[in-house]
Design a protein around this motif. Sequence first.
Motif, short mmCIF file in Angstrom:
data_model
loop_
_atom_site.label_atom_id
_atom_site.label_comp_id
_atom_site.label_asym_id
_atom_site.label_seq_id
_atom_site.Cartn_x
_atom_site.Cartn_y
_atom_site.Cartn_z
N MET A 233 47.01 51.11 18.09
CA MET A 233 46.31 51.23 16.69
C MET A 233 45.91 49.65 16.35
O MET A 233 44.99 49.61 15.41
N PHE A 234 46.32 48.73 17.02
CA PHE A 234 45.68 47.22 16.99
C PHE A 234 44.26 47.39 17.22
O PHE A 234 43.49 46.67 16.75
N ASP A 235 43.97 47.88 18.43
CA ASP A 235 42.82 48.22 18.73
C ASP A 235 41.56 48.91 17.88
O ASP A 235 40.68 48.31 17.39
N LYS A 236 42.10 49.76 17.30
CA LYS A 236 41.46 50.26 16.23
C LYS A 236 40.96 49.39 14.97
O LYS A 236 39.67 49.21 14.47
N ILE A 237 42.07 48.84 14.69
CA ILE A 237 41.87 47.67 13.51
C ILE A 237 40.86 46.54 14.04
O ILE A 237 40.09 46.07 13.11
N GLN A 238 41.26 46.05 15.10
CA GLN A 238 40.20 45.29 15.83
C GLN A 238 38.97 45.64 15.75
O GLN A 238 37.74 44.87 15.37
N ALA A 239 38.66 46.77 16.27
CA ALA A 239 37.35 47.47 16.20
C ALA A 239 36.71 47.45 14.73
O ALA A 239 35.54 47.29 14.60
N TRP A 240 37.48 47.83 13.94
CA TRP A 240 36.89 48.16 12.53
C TRP A 240 36.48 46.82 11.91
O TRP A 240 35.67 46.64 11.33
N PHE A 241 37.50 45.48 12.20
CA PHE A 241 36.92 44.38 11.77
C PHE A 241 35.75 43.75 12.74
O PHE A 241 34.66 43.20 11.95
N LEU A 242 35.61 44.04 13.87
CA LEU A 242 34.31 43.63 14.49
C LEU A 242 33.27 44.31 13.92
O LEU A 242 31.96 44.00 14.07
N HIS A 243 33.41 45.69 13.55
CA HIS A 243 32.20 46.55 13.19
C HIS A 243 31.58 45.76 11.62
O HIS A 243 30.44 45.64 11.57
N ILE A 244 32.69 45.53 10.85
CA ILE A 244 32.39 45.07 9.57
C ILE A 244 31.46 43.57 9.90
O ILE A 244 30.74 43.45 9.33
#
Length: 89
Positions: free
Chosen positions: A1-12
């Motif tokens: 789950m943390f990987d998805k959040i991190q990927a989302w922040f990197l996308h933003i």
Amino acid sequence: MFDKIQAWFLHIAGQVVTMPLYWAAPMMVGLAIADSSLLSLPEVNDIITVTRVAHNPNEVFYFPLFPAIGSVIGCLILYRIARQGRKFI
């Protein structure tokens, strides 16, 4: 789950870096308000600011001001909430 959040922040962060200044500045202020008030977003603004300035060195004098302004507004919001909570005690 943390990987998805991190990927989302990197996308933003990637989108903010490539955005024109008239869209990136309000987003940086908004992120700083959220980070300084109730939502903790550690180092997101720092990463975006450093990356943006590395890609556009001519923005080094004014782009870091946007997170600073947002941080001041966020701290004032948190201060206001704390002062209102004190009245109820």
